[in-house]
Design a protein around this motif. Structure first.
Motif, PDB file in Angstrom:
ATOM      1  N   ASP A   1     -97.732  58.200 -61.558  1.00  0.00           N
ATOM      2  CA  ASP A   1     -97.202  56.963 -62.129  1.00  0.00           C
ATOM      3  C   ASP A   1     -97.944  56.545 -63.393  1.00  0.00           C
ATOM      4  O   ASP A   1     -98.061  55.378 -63.709  1.00  0.00           O
ATOM      5  N   CYS A   2     -98.456  57.543 -64.140  1.00  0.00           N
ATOM      6  CA  CYS A   2     -99.127  57.211 -65.383  1.00  0.00           C
ATOM      7  C   CYS A   2     -99.053  58.419 -66.320  1.00  0.00           C
ATOM      8  O   CYS A   2     -98.740  59.534 -65.900  1.00  0.00           O
ATOM      9  N   ALA A   3     -99.310  58.171 -67.602  1.00  0.00           N
ATOM     10  CA  ALA A   3     -99.313  59.246 -68.600  1.00  0.00           C
ATOM     11  C   ALA A   3    -100.760  59.605 -68.932  1.00  0.00           C
ATOM     12  O   ALA A   3    -101.601  58.719 -69.079  1.00  0.00           O
ATOM     13  N   ILE A   4    -101.034  60.891 -69.032  1.00  0.00           N
ATOM     14  CA  ILE A   4    -102.414  61.359 -69.202  1.00  0.00           C
ATOM     15  C   ILE A   4    -102.486  62.336 -70.367  1.00  0.00           C
ATOM     16  O   ILE A   4    -101.609  63.182 -70.535  1.00  0.00           O
ATOM     17  N   ILE A   5    -103.546  62.199 -71.177  1.00  0.00           N
ATOM     18  CA  ILE A   5    -103.875  63.230 -72.167  1.00  0.00           C
ATOM     19  C   ILE A   5    -105.224  63.824 -71.789  1.00  0.00           C
ATOM     20  O   ILE A   5    -106.203  63.093 -71.606  1.00  0.00           O
ATOM     21  N   PHE A   6    -105.281  65.136 -71.676  1.00  0.00           N
ATOM     22  CA  PHE A   6    -106.531  65.837 -71.376  1.00  0.00           C
ATOM     23  C   PHE A   6    -107.085  66.408 -72.670  1.00  0.00           C
ATOM     24  O   PHE A   6    -106.368  67.102 -73.400  1.00  0.00           O
ATOM     25  N   VAL A   7    -108.358  66.116 -72.962  1.00  0.00           N
ATOM     26  CA  VAL A   7    -108.999  66.641 -74.170  1.00  0.00           C
ATOM     27  C   VAL A   7    -110.189  67.492 -73.752  1.00  0.00           C
ATOM     28  O   VAL A   7    -111.063  67.016 -73.018  1.00  0.00           O
ATOM     29  N   GLY A   8    -110.200  68.727 -74.223  1.00  0.00           N
ATOM     30  CA  GLY A   8    -111.262  69.649 -73.836  1.00  0.00           C
ATOM     31  C   GLY A   8    -112.544  69.384 -74.588  1.00  0.00           C
ATOM     32  O   GLY A   8    -112.539  68.870 -75.706  1.00  0.00           O
ATOM     33  N   ARG A   9    -113.683  69.709 -73.945  1.00  0.00           N
ATOM     34  CA  ARG A   9    -114.983  69.570 -74.605  1.00  0.00           C
ATOM     35  C   ARG A   9    -115.695  70.914 -74.626  1.00  0.00           C
ATOM     36  O   ARG A   9    -115.218  71.897 -74.078  1.00  0.00           O
TER      37      ARG A   9
END
Length: 114
Positions: free
Chosen positions: A79-87
RNA sequence: CAGGAAACAGAAGCAGUCGCGGACAAAUUUUUGUUCGAGGAAAGUCCGAACUCCACAGAGCAGCGUGCCGGCUAACGACCGGUGAGAGUAAUCUUGAAGAUAGUGUCAUAGAAAAGGAAACUACCGAAAUUUUUUUCGGCAAAGGUGGAAAGGUGUGGUAAGAGCGCACCAGCUGUCGGGUAAUCGGCAGGCUUGACAAACCUCACGCGGAGCAAAGUUGAAUAGGAAAUUGUUGAGGUUGCUCGCUGACAUUUCGGGUAAACUGCAAAGACUUGGGCGGUAACGCUUUAAGCAAGAUAAAUGACUGCAAUAAACAGAAUUCGGCUUAUCGGUUUCCUGCCGG
């Protein structure tokens, strides 16, 4: 139940909204931006900045995160929008480590399914 | 055995499980099946083109590029062959290689003198003066010294001492004869001689319009922009930096919408690749004779795990498309050369 079709990926215009309105959470391997916006809930995206290195490395980081999400998506709330950013820590890691980072950061954001 | 150089081909495969992008087919509105799915450099963006728009592209100046000769090519600064120069015992390798006699300029420090043919510190020779010491005038540029470079080099004759002052050989220059398409090479003669830098300005020859697929075109919600005609201001902006030339902002009237997005451009096709035949030393060309080409995204697909003969590895990911160059790098094969040991 492990499929990840393209329709779940965010479009170009939608990125700015998430970055502007979302909250960020981080661990050693991954940073995430979480936002609850109508029409976008359940959608996700993967990103890797130029800090990480050349195109091959950025591709690999994004693929790792996508594979980790694909195998664990039933544990994460939709129920949410997610952005994954790699490190940086994700560059040399294998899949099992990437899964560990992903679940850890999701736990901090409290978006794990009950 | 070790080292070096060059060339060639490769850059992973199979099976299982899960997953992604395109095309096609079926079913049918969301699934199933079949099939295809990164590179030799896809990279750097350093050159050259195709393609698109701006007058299908114009004039002059400025500017930029190339720079031995010939060939090759759609084109090129790439490639091939040759000549010269340099390195090496050699095989061979390297080479930004027009003009310094059109002109202007630079050559630090050191050195007497650093560019038209000038100059003289030590030295050498002669003359004069002087008690030996030394001083003055003149000649000379061989020897020493400075320098990256000292005004042709070596030898010999010659001379008071010397000097292209004479001669021999060598280097260079000019003329001429011969070979070669040419760069240039070889012979002969002449007078004796002209430093380096053009990656300083410059001169000469040849070439170059600009912007780029986020080009450009088509379809198309709102806010609104566009097209045509006429008159006028002498005129916005664009066209490379300037001057022309071209185009025509704005106002009025009429027609009547075209930004976000989507589609085309864009991928089964062409300056294509490989092999055969023919021509050429070669780059390459001709032939159509044979075989082969099937990625096409838009936050951007080609991945993950397990197993199988090795531990499958290095550099690295298509973004309009080609021809080159450069840079990065893994494990092989072949040929040649050098060194050591043995025969």
């Amino acid at each position: 139940m492990f499929e990840l079709p393209k329709s779940k990926i965010l479009r170009k215009q939608e990125f700015k909204k998430i970055y502007a309105q979302g909250k960020s959470f981080a661990c050693r391997g991954i940073v995430i931006y979480v936002a609850r916006i109508e029409n976008l809930n359940g959608k996700i995206a993967f990103a890797a900045g130029k800090k990480l290195g050349c195109a091959v490395i950025r591709n690999r980081v994004k693929r790792l995160m996508r594979e980790a999400y694909r195998l664990n998506q039933n544990k994460i709330r939709q129920d949410c929008a997610i952005i994954f950013v790699g490190r940086m820590a994700l560059i040399d890691s294998k899949l099992d480590l990437a899964e560990k980072y992903l679940l850890e950061v999701c736990k901090r954001a409290k978006i794990l399914a009950e």
